[in-house]
Design a protein around this motif. Structure first.
Motif, PDB file in Angstrom:
ATOM      1  N   ALA A 574     -48.784 -80.901  20.548  1.00  0.00           N
ATOM      2  CA  ALA A 574     -49.241 -82.004  21.397  1.00  0.00           C
ATOM      3  C   ALA A 574     -50.696 -81.841  21.822  1.00  0.00           C
ATOM      4  N   GLN A 575     -51.103 -80.613  22.140  1.00  0.00           N
ATOM      5  CA  GLN A 575     -52.487 -80.404  22.570  1.00  0.00           C
ATOM      6  C   GLN A 575     -53.448 -80.406  21.389  1.00  0.00           C
ATOM      7  N   GLN A 576     -53.064 -79.805  20.275  1.00  0.00           N
ATOM      8  CA  GLN A 576     -53.941 -79.813  19.102  1.00  0.00           C
ATOM      9  C   GLN A 576     -54.177 -81.229  18.587  1.00  0.00           C
ATOM     10  N   ALA A 577     -53.118 -82.035  18.530  1.00  0.00           N
ATOM     11  CA  ALA A 577     -53.267 -83.410  18.051  1.00  0.00           C
ATOM     12  C   ALA A 577     -54.153 -84.217  18.990  1.00  0.00           C
ATOM     13  N   THR A 578     -54.053 -83.917  20.280  1.00  0.00           N
ATOM     14  CA  THR A 578     -54.897 -84.568  21.282  1.00  0.00           C
ATOM     15  C   THR A 578     -56.343 -84.083  21.171  1.00  0.00           C
ATOM     16  N   ASN A 579     -56.505 -82.764  20.989  1.00  0.00           N
ATOM     17  CA  ASN A 579     -57.835 -82.166  20.857  1.00  0.00           C
ATOM     18  C   ASN A 579     -58.550 -82.577  19.585  1.00  0.00           C
ATOM     19  N   LEU A 580     -57.797 -82.791  18.524  1.00  0.00           N
ATOM     20  CA  LEU A 580     -58.349 -83.024  17.182  1.00  0.00           C
ATOM     21  C   LEU A 580     -59.577 -83.922  17.222  1.00  0.00           C
ATOM     22  N   VAL A 581     -60.554 -83.594  16.396  1.00  0.00           N
ATOM     23  CA  VAL A 581     -61.769 -84.402  16.286  1.00  0.00           C
ATOM     24  C   VAL A 581     -61.409 -85.884  16.234  1.00  0.00           C
ATOM     25  N   ASN A 582     -62.077 -86.693  17.037  1.00  0.00           N
ATOM     26  CA  ASN A 582     -61.895 -88.135  16.963  1.00  0.00           C
ATOM     27  C   ASN A 582     -62.637 -88.665  15.749  1.00  0.00           C
ATOM     28  N   PHE A 583     -61.918 -89.330  14.860  1.00  0.00           N
ATOM     29  CA  PHE A 583     -62.561 -89.899  13.687  1.00  0.00           C
ATOM     30  C   PHE A 583     -61.897 -91.218  13.340  1.00  0.00           C
ATOM     31  N   GLY A 584     -62.626 -92.065  12.642  1.00  0.00           N
ATOM     32  CA  GLY A 584     -62.082 -93.349  12.222  1.00  0.00           C
ATOM     33  C   GLY A 584     -63.164 -94.398  12.118  1.00  0.00           C
ATOM     34  N   ALA A 585     -62.742 -95.619  11.873  1.00  0.00           N
ATOM     35  CA  ALA A 585     -63.708 -96.700  11.681  1.00  0.00           C
ATOM     36  C   ALA A 585     -63.104 -98.028  12.086  1.00  0.00           C
ATOM     37  N   ALA A 586     -63.930 -98.863  12.712  1.00  0.00           N
ATOM     38  CA  ALA A 586     -63.614-100.275  12.837  1.00  0.00           C
ATOM     39  C   ALA A 586     -64.049-100.927  11.524  1.00  0.00           C
ATOM     40  N   ASN A 587     -64.066-102.227  11.464  1.00  0.00           N
ATOM     41  CA  ASN A 587     -64.403-102.857  10.183  1.00  0.00           C
ATOM     42  C   ASN A 587     -65.918-102.980  10.027  1.00  0.00           C
ATOM     43  N   SER A 588     -66.551-101.835   9.803  1.00  0.00           N
ATOM     44  CA  SER A 588     -67.983-101.785   9.523  1.00  0.00           C
ATOM     45  C   SER A 588     -68.236-100.603   8.606  1.00  0.00           C
ATOM     46  N   LYS A 589     -69.472-100.428   8.172  1.00  0.00           N
ATOM     47  CA  LYS A 589     -69.815 -99.315   7.289  1.00  0.00           C
ATOM     48  C   LYS A 589     -69.836 -97.984   8.027  1.00  0.00           C
ATOM     49  N   THR A 590     -69.844 -98.034   9.350  1.00  0.00           N
ATOM     50  CA  THR A 590     -69.948 -96.814  10.146  1.00  0.00           C
ATOM     51  C   THR A 590     -68.589 -96.150  10.337  1.00  0.00           C
ATOM     52  N   THR A 591     -68.545 -94.868  10.037  1.00  0.00           N
ATOM     53  CA  THR A 591     -67.372 -94.047  10.303  1.00  0.00           C
ATOM     54  C   THR A 591     -67.703 -93.112  11.459  1.00  0.00           C
ATOM     55  N   ASN A 592     -66.847 -93.104  12.476  1.00  0.00           N
ATOM     56  CA  ASN A 592     -67.070 -92.277  13.661  1.00  0.00           C
ATOM     57  C   ASN A 592     -66.535 -90.872  13.450  1.00  0.00           C
ATOM     58  N   LEU A 593     -67.291 -89.894  13.909  1.00  0.00           N
ATOM     59  CA  LEU A 593     -66.894 -88.493  13.865  1.00  0.00           C
ATOM     60  C   LEU A 593     -67.388 -87.877  15.173  1.00  0.00           C
ATOM     61  N   GLY A 594     -66.476 -87.673  16.094  1.00  0.00           N
ATOM     62  CA  GLY A 594     -66.846 -87.326  17.462  1.00  0.00           C
ATOM     63  C   GLY A 594     -67.669 -86.053  17.574  1.00  0.00           C
ATOM     64  N   GLY A 595     -68.955 -86.223  17.843  1.00  0.00           N
ATOM     65  CA  GLY A 595     -69.857 -85.087  17.904  1.00  0.00           C
ATOM     66  C   GLY A 595     -69.716 -84.232  19.130  1.00  0.00           C
ATOM     67  N   GLU A 596     -68.896 -84.666  20.104  1.00  0.00           N
ATOM     68  CA  GLU A 596     -68.655 -83.829  21.281  1.00  0.00           C
ATOM     69  C   GLU A 596     -67.756 -82.649  20.955  1.00  0.00           C
ATOM     70  N   HIS A 597     -67.070 -82.717  19.814  1.00  0.00           N
ATOM     71  CA  HIS A 597     -66.089 -81.695  19.459  1.00  0.00           C
ATOM     72  C   HIS A 597     -66.798 -80.435  18.953  1.00  0.00           C
ATOM     73  N   PRO A 598     -66.344 -79.248  19.372  1.00  0.00           N
ATOM     74  CA  PRO A 598     -67.027 -78.016  18.960  1.00  0.00           C
ATOM     75  C   PRO A 598     -66.959 -77.737  17.465  1.00  0.00           C
ATOM     76  N   ASN A 599     -66.044 -78.370  16.756  1.00  0.00           N
ATOM     77  CA  ASN A 599     -65.941 -78.132  15.323  1.00  0.00           C
ATOM     78  C   ASN A 599     -66.785 -79.083  14.481  1.00  0.00           C
ATOM     79  N   ILE A 600     -67.589 -79.909  15.137  1.00  0.00           N
ATOM     80  CA  ILE A 600     -68.524 -80.796  14.447  1.00  0.00           C
ATOM     81  C   ILE A 600     -69.945 -80.349  14.770  1.00  0.00           C
ATOM     82  N   MET A 601     -70.763 -80.192  13.744  1.00  0.00           N
ATOM     83  CA  MET A 601     -72.171 -79.803  13.924  1.00  0.00           C
ATOM     84  C   MET A 601     -72.979 -81.088  14.077  1.00  0.00           C
ATOM     85  N   ALA A 602     -73.144 -81.530  15.323  1.00  0.00           N
ATOM     86  CA  ALA A 602     -73.719 -82.849  15.582  1.00  0.00           C
ATOM     87  C   ALA A 602     -75.244 -82.860  15.633  1.00  0.00           C
ATOM     88  N   ALA A 603     -75.881 -81.698  15.667  1.00  0.00           N
ATOM     89  CA  ALA A 603     -77.339 -81.663  15.765  1.00  0.00           C
ATOM     90  C   ALA A 603     -77.973 -82.375  14.573  1.00  0.00           C
TER      91      ALA A 603
END
Length: 667
Positions: A574-603
């Motif tokens: 339950a906590q891992q699924a909640t913690n998991l990087v937020n990712f996805g897309a609305a109907n546009s070319k942009t795909t979201n990848l939550g840069g607040e997550h420690p496992n994403i190198m957002a710099a």
């Protein structure tokens, strides 16, 4: 919807969400030892706990998770909380405590939801409150039924399709100072009436007792949290237009009240007292209702003297508001689960069901996250790609077809149109495993032709609650954007929910828009409170499996979908699924990848992150902007002895905690 029985659920936290000091170690009244291993296990109630002790939320003692801290984009190290009888997950520790105390005293999940909402409106006014609306999914363990409760706000009876874009038919200028900050944005609030309806159906405690925790906290005060402090500071200029906001949220020197200040709200306590003694009618009629109408009709900024366009809400609009019971949207997933979501006027249930219905045509198991850790690991490029493409297809249909079905019908019965398995399989065939589609086209159903409506949504908060009898509430509640319309009355924030309508009734090519504004109509939402059940052999719902939901505006659909996939396809707790990087897309070319997550190198816009590089190579335009979800998840699991238990997770991107009757091993 009828649902077969299941083993008794259990609930309680074993792990804390912050470092906690030892205060209470033994059982509290009403919470005995767990069966089967009495010589090794003890239970405590409504405390945040660690292996070395526990602390009562709100005590102010070391380790208290309600002790104010700076707002954080992400808090690492959260572990799943294990429970034995009951559990509550909210985005604020004080709200979780209020709900847990109700459950501890034998109250129902709906009872706890009432208490939670009244506290949230005080401690998290930027996100929800009695001046807003809500959607609730409720599972009744005795009758085995799921009911959807609709507390969405409504447009006033005198509103026109141009209500948000013109001051009047003769004055084609825009509402001042903006549609959101004018009286035009405020819909008739629905949360109180909805909770009243659900309580009459499923409450067990007296209504007035459930309001009391909010009254006590508003009277005695609490220390302002980081998120509330940041919200007030960010809305400072807009709030200065409102005399009640200045009196409530500003210091004498003109600064907004800030982190750690003790905050009391006597006006809110007085309002809640009226609701406690007079029921929901005390909100929708009389002095409280008149105060709402008066504030919506304000015409001038009290600080600058600039004009504010008033709304046209009347006492009759308040008195006539009706919360509604609707049929949940329930579909099978991989023949193993039944997923139930909210029907229109929310698009969340249909969009999540469509995304999952597309995804069941792909084997997601090989694409689970790598380097699995407490934070949910590192998503794979193919996992992100497939989920995002499925969501593009779902949003395409949502943007065209979904609105308040009391005004605009869907293109046909869901089972033979938007949620038909054959239709979703044909949509899945549009997904390439090598290249992103960028922007999807909505499906076609007969001669139905409607215009595309894309409206930005914001705000909200979520609660997930399971009581000792196995009843479940998944409820998302909102004032829309942060601090709503910036209009305050009688201690609470008024929503800006009507800006979720399309401001124009037709599209650029002249087609009617399903989500256009009409008198008495409810604006489309993306809120997606969700329940999951194990599927019986005939595809009907069996035992309760999972409940989840999130705030996040139009990205709620993405947050909920990734949580479901994480739990159901990738086996995350339950906590891992909640913690998991937020990712996805609305109907546009942009795909979201939550840069607040420690496992994403957002710099540097994620340029050095291999996942970002892989997605770009597949044609995705990747955004690594921070994603402010607030997922609250409870999953039914089995102990090593085979006993049914609950595990909970609270989103580390907000301040929430999981509380219940704690299940832990003695030292």
């Amino acid at each position: 919807m009828q649902i077969p029985s299941h083993p008794a659920s259990s609930v309680s936290p074993r792990y804390s969400l912050v470092a906690l000091a030892s205060i209470v170690l033994l059982s509290l009244a009403g919470c005995g030892s767990s069966g089967g291993n009495d010589d090794k296990l003890v239970s405590t109630a409504c405390e945040a706990t660690t292996n070395d002790g526990s602390v009562v939320v709100g005590s102010g003692l070391p380790g208290d998770p309600s002790f104010p801290e700076l707002a954080s984009g992400y808090r690492t190290g959260k572990k799943a909380v294990e429970g034995n009888k009951y559990m509550v997950v909210t985005a604020n520790p004080l709200a979780s405590k209020a709900g847990c105390e109700v459950l501890k005293s034998g109250g129902s999940a709906v009872d706890a939801a009432v208490a939670v909402q009244m506290v949230l409106g005080l401690v998290e006014p930027q996100s929800s409150g009695i001046g807003g609306g809500a959607f609730m999914l409720y599972y009744d363990a005795a009758s085995k039924k799921v009911t959807a409760y609709d507390g969405r706000e409504t447009a006033p009876a005198a509103a026109t399709p141009d209500y948000l874009r013109y001051n009047s038919d003769s004055d084609k200028t825009v509402p001042q100072p903006s549609a959101r900050a004018s009286g035009r944005a405020v819909g008739t609030p629905g949360a109180v009436r909805m909770l009243d309806l659900a309580h009459k159906d499923h409450g067990s405690k007296p209504w007035k007792d459930l309001i009391q925790p909010g009254i006590d906290l508003a009277t005695n005060g609490f220390k302002i949290s980081g998120r509330m402090s940041d919200a007030l500071a960010g809305a400072k200029t807009a709030l200065q237009a409102d005399a009640d906001a200045i009196a409530l949220y500003f210091n004498a020197d003109g600064t907004t009240k800030s982190l750690g200040q003790t905050f009391t709200n006597p006006a809110y306590a007085a309002t809640l007292t009226k609701i406690a003694t007079g029921g929901a009618d005390a909100f929708y009629t009389g002095a409280v209702a008149q105060g709402i109408v008066n504030k919506i009709g304000v015409t001038q900024n009290v600080t600058t003297g600039a004009p504010i366009t008033p709304g046209v809400t009347t006492m009759a609009d308040l008195a006539g508001y009706q919360a509604k019971k609707r049929d949940a949207v329930c579909t099978t997933y991989r023949a193993k689960y039944v997923i139930c979501g909210m029907p229109p006027p929310s698009s969340g249930g249909i969009a999540v069901a469509q995304a999952m219905g597309v995804l069941e045509n792909f084997d997601l198991a090989p694409h689970k996250p790598t380097a699995l850790d407490l934070e949910g690991g590192k998503p794979t490029a193919m996992g992100v790609h497939l989920v995002s493409e499925a969501e593009r297809l779902a949003y395409a249909d949502r943007d065209v077809y979904v609105a308040d079905t009391d005004f605009t019908p869907l293109p046909g019965p869901l089972g033979s149109t938007l949620l038909d398995k054959g239709y979703l399989k044909s949509r899945a065939a549009l997904v390439s495993t090598k290249q992103s589609m960028g922007t999807a086209t909505a499906g076609q159903f007969g001669n139905t032709r409607l215009g595309v409506s894309k409206v930005a949504e914001n705000g909200t908060t979520h609660m997930t609650i399971v009581d000792a009898k196995g009843n479940v509430v998944s409820m998302t509640t909102t004032v829309e954007a942060g601090m709503g319309s910036y209009h305050i009355t009688q201690g609470f924030v008024l929503n800006n929910q009507l800006t979720d309508f399309s401001a124009t009734p037709t599209s650029a090519d002249g087609l009617p828009i399903a989500n256009k504004l009409e008198a008495g109509k409810r604006p489309r939402s993306s809120m997606a409170p969700t329940l999951v059940f194990d599927a019986n052999a005939d595809g009907t719902p069996g035992a309760f499996k999972m409940a989840t939901g999130s705030p996040g505006g139009s990205t709620i659909i993405q947050f909920v979908t990734k949580t479901l996939v994480g739990a159901l396809d990738w086996g995350l707790d339950a906590q891992q699924a909640t913690n998991l990087v937020n990712f996805g897309a609305a109907n546009s070319k942009t795909t979201n990848l939550g840069g607040e997550h420690p496992n994403i190198m957002a710099a540097n816009n994620g340029d050095a992150d291999p996942l970002v590089q892989a997605l770009r190579a597949m044609g995705h335009t990747v955004s690594v902007n921070a994603q402010s979800s607030g997922v609250g998840t409870v999953i039914r699991t089995a102990s090593s002895a085979g006993e049914a238990r609950l595990t909970g997770g609270a989103d580390p991107r907000r301040e929430g905690v999981v509380l219940g009757d704690t299940y832990k091993v003695k030292p």
